[in-house]
Design a protein around this motif. Structure first.
Motif, mmCIF file in Angstrom:
data_model
loop_
_atom_site.group_PDB
_atom_site.id
_atom_site.type_symbol
_atom_site.label_atom_id
_atom_site.label_comp_id
_atom_site.label_asym_id
_atom_site.label_seq_id
_atom_site.Cartn_x
_atom_site.Cartn_y
_atom_site.Cartn_z
ATOM 1 N N LEU A 79 0.831 -1.207 0.000
ATOM 2 C CA LEU A 79 0.000 0.000 0.000
ATOM 3 C C LEU A 79 0.870 1.263 0.000
ATOM 4 C CD1 LEU A 79 -2.815 1.244 -0.001
ATOM 5 C CD2 LEU A 79 -2.799 1.111 2.493
ATOM 6 N N HIS A 80 1.987 1.248 0.699
ATOM 7 C CA HIS A 80 2.914 2.390 0.643
ATOM 8 C C HIS A 80 3.321 2.656 -0.804
ATOM 9 C CE1 HIS A 80 3.622 1.678 5.005
ATOM 10 N NE2 HIS A 80 3.952 2.961 5.026
ATOM 11 N N ASN A 98 6.358 3.029 7.794
ATOM 12 C CA ASN A 98 7.594 2.450 7.297
ATOM 13 C C ASN A 98 8.779 2.939 8.139
ATOM 14 O OD1 ASN A 98 8.078 5.065 6.336
ATOM 15 N ND2 ASN A 98 7.612 4.544 4.220
ATOM 16 N N ALA A 99 9.988 2.578 7.745
ATOM 17 C CA ALA A 99 11.181 2.947 8.517
ATOM 18 C C ALA A 99 11.373 4.461 8.597
ATOM 19 C CB ALA A 99 12.416 2.288 7.905
ATOM 20 N N ALA A 100 10.847 5.187 7.623
ATOM 21 C CA ALA A 100 10.934 6.648 7.642
ATOM 22 C C ALA A 100 9.848 7.270 8.523
ATOM 23 C CB ALA A 100 10.832 7.201 6.223
ATOM 24 N N GLY A 101 8.996 6.416 9.107
ATOM 25 C CA GLY A 101 7.927 6.908 9.979
ATOM 26 C C GLY A 101 6.705 7.392 9.232
ATOM 27 N N ARG A 102 6.577 7.019 7.942
ATOM 28 C CA ARG A 102 5.459 7.489 7.127
ATOM 29 C C ARG A 102 4.456 6.363 6.872
ATOM 30 N NH1 ARG A 102 9.817 10.365 4.369
ATOM 31 N NH2 ARG A 102 9.926 8.713 2.813
ATOM 32 N N SER A 103 3.193 6.707 6.980
ATOM 33 C CA SER A 103 2.103 5.812 6.630
ATOM 34 C C SER A 103 1.844 5.924 5.124
ATOM 35 C CB SER A 103 0.845 6.207 7.398
ATOM 36 O OG SER A 103 0.387 7.471 6.924
ATOM 37 N N PRO A 104 1.029 5.034 4.552
ATOM 38 C CA PRO A 104 0.654 5.213 3.145
ATOM 39 C C PRO A 104 -0.016 6.567 2.893
ATOM 40 C CG PRO A 104 0.168 2.981 3.829
ATOM 41 C CD PRO A 104 0.563 3.743 5.076
ATOM 42 N N LEU A 105 -0.794 7.056 3.847
ATOM 43 C CA LEU A 105 -1.402 8.378 3.719
ATOM 44 C C LEU A 105 -0.318 9.456 3.613
ATOM 45 C CD1 LEU A 105 -3.674 10.493 3.821
ATOM 46 C CD2 LEU A 105 -3.704 10.208 6.315
ATOM 47 N N ALA A 106 0.688 9.370 4.442
ATOM 48 C CA ALA A 106 1.778 10.344 4.399
ATOM 49 C C ALA A 106 2.534 10.248 3.077
ATOM 50 C CB ALA A 106 2.735 10.123 5.573
ATOM 51 N N GLU A 107 2.698 9.034 2.554
ATOM 52 C CA GLU A 107 3.372 8.868 1.257
ATOM 53 C C GLU A 107 2.552 9.533 0.147
ATOM 54 O OE1 GLU A 107 6.333 8.060 0.850
ATOM 55 O OE2 GLU A 107 6.907 6.583 2.346
ATOM 56 N N ALA A 108 1.230 9.380 0.208
ATOM 57 C CA ALA A 108 0.364 10.022 -0.788
ATOM 58 C C ALA A 108 0.495 11.540 -0.700
ATOM 59 C CB ALA A 108 -1.087 9.591 -0.595
ATOM 60 N N GLU A 109 0.502 12.072 0.527
ATOM 61 C CA GLU A 109 0.651 13.517 0.712
ATOM 62 C C GLU A 109 2.009 13.991 0.208
ATOM 63 O OE1 GLU A 109 0.093 13.811 4.924
ATOM 64 O OE2 GLU A 109 -1.965 14.479 4.691
ATOM 65 N N LEU A 110 3.053 13.260 0.542
ATOM 66 C CA LEU A 110 4.402 13.626 0.134
ATOM 67 C C LEU A 110 4.536 13.638 -1.388
ATOM 68 C CD1 LEU A 110 7.103 14.354 1.471
ATOM 69 C CD2 LEU A 110 7.734 11.948 1.298
ATOM 70 N N ALA A 111 3.814 12.734 -2.047
ATOM 71 C CA ALA A 111 3.836 12.666 -3.510
ATOM 72 C C ALA A 111 2.941 13.735 -4.141
ATOM 73 C CB ALA A 111 3.390 11.273 -3.963
ATOM 74 N N GLY A 112 2.183 14.465 -3.311
ATOM 75 C CA GLY A 112 1.276 15.485 -3.830
ATOM 76 C C GLY A 112 0.019 14.900 -4.442
ATOM 77 N N ILE A 140 -4.689 16.628 10.136
ATOM 78 C CA ILE A 140 -3.927 15.387 10.204
ATOM 79 C C ILE A 140 -2.449 15.739 10.159
ATOM 80 C CG2 ILE A 140 -5.699 13.918 9.175
ATOM 81 C CD1 ILE A 140 -4.211 14.168 6.524
ATOM 82 N N GLU A 141 -1.636 14.820 10.649
ATOM 83 C CA GLU A 141 -0.199 15.032 10.614
ATOM 84 C C GLU A 141 0.300 14.682 9.221
ATOM 85 O OE1 GLU A 141 3.776 13.395 12.875
ATOM 86 O OE2 GLU A 141 1.838 13.206 13.868
ATOM 87 N N ASP A 142 1.022 15.606 8.588
ATOM 88 C CA ASP A 142 1.515 15.347 7.240
ATOM 89 C C ASP A 142 2.839 14.594 7.284
ATOM 90 O OD1 ASP A 142 3.559 17.190 7.698
ATOM 91 O OD2 ASP A 142 2.697 18.736 6.411
ATOM 92 N N ALA A 143 3.424 14.355 6.117
ATOM 93 C CA ALA A 143 4.627 13.545 5.998
ATOM 94 C C ALA A 143 5.812 14.139 6.752
ATOM 95 C CB ALA A 143 4.984 13.370 4.526
ATOM 96 N N ASP A 144 5.811 15.443 6.968
ATOM 97 C CA ASP A 144 6.906 16.099 7.679
ATOM 98 C C ASP A 144 6.633 16.267 9.169
ATOM 99 O OD1 ASP A 144 8.368 16.476 5.306
ATOM 100 O OD2 ASP A 144 7.172 18.250 4.830
#
Length: 192
Positions: free
Chosen positions: A82-83, A113-127, A175-179
């Motif tokens: 899912l990530h 994940n190891a970077a502390g990001r959820s799939p939601l955070a990955e989606a946000e980080l990708a814009g 919500i808490e974003d990727a950063d």
């Protein structure tokens, strides 16, 4: 007969590049257990490969036959399929993973994940706003003043009016974003 290292690598490449016929041939020749056990040196499974590249047709073939535990399998970076789907903006795949009967369901959204990001955070980080919004909508959020499971059988006129207002205006949540920063998101209603 167990697949050779080369045959396992070819299977993963077939998943990565979307070759459904070769994926089916591997499963026919070596079995479902072998397909579920294959992973590369970084711990990526067949699901990582096909989800990261948006191959919904292969996912539709493999999901019903692979062990549901593979949906939450982590690679060496502790990312799940899912990530990868969220990072690469594959809505059809994201929906299939989260909504798969017998799978982990919405709990997949909370895995970090190891970077502390959820799939939601990955989606946000990708814009990828569409995917992030869908994932937020799928999460079990306790909206202030909302009806929780088991409460209120029949809505009152006031509750009907509140629901109509929410439908028109939507709900703004933080919500808490990727950063690690707080980000506001509106669900439903008119976007500002």
């Amino acid at each position: 007969m167990a697949p050779s290292t080369d045959e396992q690598e070819e299977f993963l490449l077939s998943c990565r590049y979307g070759d459904l016929d070769d994926v089916k041939q591997f499963v026919d020749q070596f079995g479902v257990a072998a397909a579920g056990a294959v992973h590369d040196d970084n711990g990526n499974t067949a699901l990582h490969m096909l989800c990261g590249n948006g191959h919904a047709d292969i996912l539709d073939y493999l999901l019903p036959i692979l062990p549901p535990a593979l949906l939450s399998a982590k690679n060496s970076a502790e990312s799940t399929p899912l990530h990868w789907a969220a990072l690469n903006s594959h809505m059809d795949v994201v929906k299939r993973l989260v909504e798969f009967p017998g799978g982990p369901g919405i709990d997949l959204i909370d895995i970090k994940n190891a970077a502390g990001r959820s799939p939601l955070a990955e989606a946000e980080l990708a814009g990828w706003d569409e995917g992030a919004q869908w994932l937020v909508q799928m999460m079990k959020l306790d909206v202030e003043g909302g009806v929780k499971e088991g409460e209120a059988d029949e809505p009152t006129d006031a509750e009907d009016a509140d629901a109509s207002q929410l439908a028109a205006e939507g709900i703004e949540i933080e919500i808490e974003d990727a950063d690690g920063q707080m980000a506001k998101m509106r669900i439903g209603g008119q976007q500002p």
